[in-house]
Design a protein around this motif. Structure first.
Motif, PDB file in Angstrom:
ATOM      1  N   SER A 201      43.883  31.993  46.047  1.00  0.00           N
ATOM      2  CA  SER A 201      45.288  32.406  46.005  1.00  0.00           C
ATOM      3  C   SER A 201      45.847  32.531  44.596  1.00  0.00           C
ATOM      4  O   SER A 201      46.731  33.352  44.348  1.00  0.00           O
ATOM      5  CB  SER A 201      46.133  31.391  46.788  1.00  0.00           C
ATOM      6  OG  SER A 201      45.637  31.201  48.094  1.00  0.00           O
ATOM      7  N   SER A 204      46.591  35.869  42.442  1.00  0.00           N
ATOM      8  CA  SER A 204      47.710  36.719  42.861  1.00  0.00           C
ATOM      9  C   SER A 204      49.023  36.309  42.224  1.00  0.00           C
ATOM     10  O   SER A 204      49.954  37.113  42.166  1.00  0.00           O
ATOM     11  CB  SER A 204      47.850  36.691  44.391  1.00  0.00           C
ATOM     12  OG  SER A 204      46.771  37.360  45.012  1.00  0.00           O
ATOM     13  N   ARG A 211      46.242  43.215  41.019  1.00  0.00           N
ATOM     14  CA  ARG A 211      45.971  42.064  41.893  1.00  0.00           C
ATOM     15  C   ARG A 211      44.641  42.198  42.613  1.00  0.00           C
ATOM     16  O   ARG A 211      43.853  41.242  42.686  1.00  0.00           O
ATOM     17  CB  ARG A 211      47.106  41.907  42.903  1.00  0.00           C
ATOM     18  CG  ARG A 211      46.845  40.832  43.957  1.00  0.00           C
ATOM     19  CD  ARG A 211      48.055  40.638  44.835  1.00  0.00           C
ATOM     20  NE  ARG A 211      49.142  40.058  44.063  1.00  0.00           N
ATOM     21  CZ  ARG A 211      50.432  40.137  44.419  1.00  0.00           C
ATOM     22  NH1 ARG A 211      50.764  40.800  45.496  1.00  0.00           N
ATOM     23  NH2 ARG A 211      51.344  39.570  43.682  1.00  0.00           N
ATOM     24  N   THR A 215      41.636  39.563  42.001  1.00  0.00           N
ATOM     25  CA  THR A 215      41.147  38.783  43.143  1.00  0.00           C
ATOM     26  C   THR A 215      39.687  39.112  43.426  1.00  0.00           C
ATOM     27  O   THR A 215      38.890  38.227  43.765  1.00  0.00           O
ATOM     28  CB  THR A 215      42.004  39.054  44.383  1.00  0.00           C
ATOM     29  OG1 THR A 215      43.377  38.780  44.097  1.00  0.00           O
ATOM     30  CG2 THR A 215      41.561  38.186  45.556  1.00  0.00           C
ATOM     31  N   THR A 443      44.962  39.775  49.255  1.00  0.00           N
ATOM     32  CA  THR A 443      45.935  40.729  48.738  1.00  0.00           C
ATOM     33  C   THR A 443      46.798  41.295  49.857  1.00  0.00           C
ATOM     34  O   THR A 443      47.974  41.592  49.644  1.00  0.00           O
ATOM     35  CB  THR A 443      45.240  41.883  47.978  1.00  0.00           C
ATOM     36  OG1 THR A 443      44.498  42.693  48.881  1.00  0.00           O
ATOM     37  CG2 THR A 443      44.310  41.331  46.917  1.00  0.00           C
TER      38      THR A 443
END
Length: 521
Positions: A201, A204, A211, A215, A443
């Motif tokens: 997490s 993000s 993003r 990620t 995402t």
């Protein structure tokens, strides 16, 4: 001018908010004029969910109503991407490498158990170790994700590293299959969950425009971890034996995860820090009010918040909060995860038992090589498709990933037979597209729910994955047992079917978000 709101019925201490500033004015009722107090909010509060800025009396009963899933807004991010974000991504990469690399390499352990330590146990019995392993990470994630949001990501990851190490050491001393259920399954899952969701997490919080790419790099660690850990584990089995191999892997978790945990830094305050801040602010208000009362020669004063003549603090965050499930879009994402997970891990678990088995013409080195290719391709897919999601849209990319994964199972593996080259093609395709599924789900969760409590939200999504895995992997093992591990087609049909269903559910989610067939969403 509006009152702040924290996604609940309770109102904040502050009553007047200037939308163009971060200053809050609290009017004080008094017999003589008193200057309003100003409270400066911390910068992290800017990253709170946007529903905190909507007054309760102005919220509609529609999608943004706090009683029908109001936490769902993905546009409350901080736009200034800072260089330290890449340090966070690198730290998350190594945490993912240990946790997911260990999970995805369970096929090596299962083959070892079946041929050596637990040769009298069935494939169905042994498959429950890996199932509980994954379920422990994902299902407990509905709680550990929220605990991480409350305690802070760094502390949660540190605790997770200790638990994972202890669980593997206990595994090395196990003598019964049910011992493995507890140690290698549930306990490792608990520790892995405490470390996994912060690493999944946190990127993000540092990136918005990039993003998906950030990620993807973080979760690519899982693919690289499997690429390294699986062959190393096989070699160590031969060199030092099963029990010392597990102990070495246990201490490797400490050596990798603990240092990286100290590099974690969140841009949104944790629930524990928020509670401390509110307590400090309340104490400051009380002291200020007492000073004002003495200066004015008054003994008592009342501070009006709304219509109540009392000092009211903004409510503390709940450690556990499942209100986001009321939103049909988020609930559909959970159902997608449930359906896909019914088949997602079956290739990781069951093709080693075929291509490492001499009766199928395989060898241990061939099986390890295929697992390495599968995990390496997964690492590439996570980065590549994560980057693609920044341009095509995360939901569109998730649809492509899931659909192509199901096709690779139903077509390539189904037609591969005992051909190792054909299985290499399958490993490349399935690893690339299925690995990207892991990168894109966080995402999509951020898209729907924002970043304020992303570990909590992602944990709930992975709870759906856990339930699906709890059903899908044992079903796959049972289908193999029906033919004594000879006929793989029933298991392949099951795996492909549930992933196709997942693709249809993603298509429904896309339709809810944007009814244009080729719309970017």
């Amino acid at each position: 001018m509006s009152a702040q709101h924290d996604g609940t019925n309770a109102t904040d201490t502050t009553i007047v908010v200037d939308d163009s500033q971060d200053n809050v004015a609290v009017p004080v009722q008094a017999t003589t004029p008193v200057a309003p107090m100003k409270v400066h909010l911390s910068e992290d509060v800017e990253a709170q969910n946007i529903d905190e800025k909507i007054p309760e009396d102005q919220q509609s009963a529609g999608p943004h109503d706090p009683h029908s899933g109001a936490h769902l807004d993905g546009h409350n991010d901080v736009d200034n991407e800072q260089p330290y974000g890449w340090v966070v991504v690198a730290a998350a990469f190594f945490v993912q490498a240990m946790v997911i690399g260990q999970l995805n390499g369970f096929g090596i352990y299962e083959d070892r158990y079946k041929s050596h330590e637990y040769s009298t146990s069935s494939t169905f019995e042994l498959s429950w170790i890996g199932t509980l392993n994954v379920v422990g990470v994902d299902l407990i994630g509905t709680i550990t994700g929220q605990v991480a949001d409350y305690l802070g990501y760094r502390l949660s990851t540190f605790i997770g590293a200790i638990v994972m190490c202890l669980s593997l050491i206990a595994t090395s001393f196990s003598t019964k299959v049910w011992h493995l259920y507890i140690c290698q399954g549930v306990l490792y899952g608990l520790g892995g969950s405490l470390a996994f969701f912060p690493s999944l997490s946190l990127p993000s919080q540092w990136f918005k425009k990039r993003r998906g790419f950030a990620t993807g790099i973080a979760v690519a660690g899982g693919g690289l971890g499997g690429l390294v850990i699986s062959p190393v584990t096989t070699v160590l089995f031969d060199k030092v034996g099963y029990r010392w191999t597990v102990r070495i892997i246990a201490f490797l978790h400490l050596a990798v995860v603990i240092p990286t945990a100290f590099l974690f830094r969140a841009r949104v305050e944790s629930g524990r820090d928020r509670a401390k801040r509110l307590k400090r602010e309340q104490l400051d208000r009380e002291l200020t009010m007492a000073d004002q009362a003495r200066n004015q020669g008054e003994n008592k004063r009342s501070v009006f918040v709304g219509n109540d003549s009392q000092t009211t603090l903004a409510p503390k965050r709940k450690i556990l909060d499942f209100s986001m499930l009321r939103d049909k879009r988020f609930f559909l994402l959970v159902m997608v995860s449930f359906s896909v997970a019914n088949g997602y891990f079956n290739p990781y678990y069951y093709f080693p038992s075929k291509y490492m088995n001499t009766k199928h013409g395989g060898t241990a080195s061939t099986g390890s090589l295929l697992i390495g290719i599968l995990n390496g391709s997964s690492a590439i897919g996570r980065v590549t498709m994560g980057l693609a999601s920044d341009y095509m849209g995360d939901v569109n990319t998730l649809l492509i990933s899931t659909l192509c994964s199901s096709i690779s199972v139903l077509v390539v593996w189904m037609l591969a037979g005992n051909s190792v080259p054909a299985m290499v093609v399958f490993c490349v395709l399935y690893g690339f597209f299925s690995g990207s599924y892991v990168a894109i789900v966080p995402t999509v969760a951020a898209h729907l729910c924002g970043i304020s409590r992303l570990a909590s939200v992602t944990g709930i999504v992975y709870g759906g994955i856990a339930v699906g895995t709890l059903i899908g992997s044992p079903v796959g093992g049972a289908l193999l047992d029906l033919s004594d591990g000879v006929d793989y087609k029933p298991m392949l049909l099951w795996t492909g079917f549930v992933m196709v269903v997942g693709s249809m559910l993603i298509l429904a989610l896309k339709w809810l978000l944007d009814r244009k067939l080729f719309g970017r969403v």
